[in-house]
Scaffold this motif. Sequence first.
Motif, short mmCIF file in Angstrom:
data_model
loop_
_atom_site.label_atom_id
_atom_site.label_comp_id
_atom_site.label_asym_id
_atom_site.label_seq_id
_atom_site.Cartn_x
_atom_site.Cartn_y
_atom_site.Cartn_z
N UNK A 78 28.62 25.28 -7.38
CA UNK A 78 28.98 23.83 -7.21
C UNK A 78 28.84 23.18 -8.40
N UNK A 79 29.76 22.14 -8.16
CA UNK A 79 29.97 21.23 -9.57
C UNK A 79 29.85 19.80 -9.33
N UNK A 80 29.91 19.14 -10.30
CA UNK A 80 30.03 17.56 -10.15
C UNK A 80 31.38 17.42 -9.89
N UNK A 81 31.82 16.22 -9.07
CA UNK A 81 33.10 16.05 -8.81
C UNK A 81 34.18 16.07 -10.19
N UNK A 123 27.59 18.40 -1.65
CA UNK A 123 27.62 19.27 -0.25
C UNK A 123 26.10 19.69 0.02
N UNK A 124 25.76 19.68 1.16
CA UNK A 124 24.31 20.18 1.84
C UNK A 124 24.42 21.51 1.57
N UNK A 125 23.15 22.08 1.64
CA UNK A 125 22.99 23.59 1.62
C UNK A 125 23.54 24.21 2.96
N UNK A 126 23.33 23.42 3.91
CA UNK A 126 23.85 23.66 5.33
C UNK A 126 25.46 23.74 5.34
N UNK A 127 26.19 22.92 4.81
CA UNK A 127 27.61 22.80 4.46
C UNK A 127 28.16 24.15 3.75
#
Length: 126
Positions: free
Chosen positions: A45-48, A12-16
């Motif tokens: 955040x994590x890898x999927x 996900x982007x920093x904006x999201x």
Amino acid sequence: MPLVRIDARSDKSPETLRAISDGVHHALVDAIGIPADDRFQILTTHPAHELVFDEHYLGVERRDVVFVQITLVRGRSDEKRQDLYRRIVRNLEADAGVRPQDVVVTLTENERVDWSVGEGVAQLVP
């Protein structure tokens, strides 16, 4: 003083990610009346492959889950908690493009004495 932990995929982007963070916070302000400047969040955040979830549990079709864990002082009605869930989902869909099916929210309630927000003092205890 809720403490919010948000876990999402690292693609996900920093904006999201900021929109997700803002959406959860605005829902807390609007649904349960926390002060606008009462914001304490941990966004990870994590890898999927590190986000494990059942894609079909209880008939909800999930693809890209965002986990939201909120710890807060006990005392909100069931109606306020359900309103909070609805507002979080609505905000994340509108502002971050997160599908409602992909938002998992859990609340953990505790007592005022369970909080120290600095200086080793339980500031919420009268």
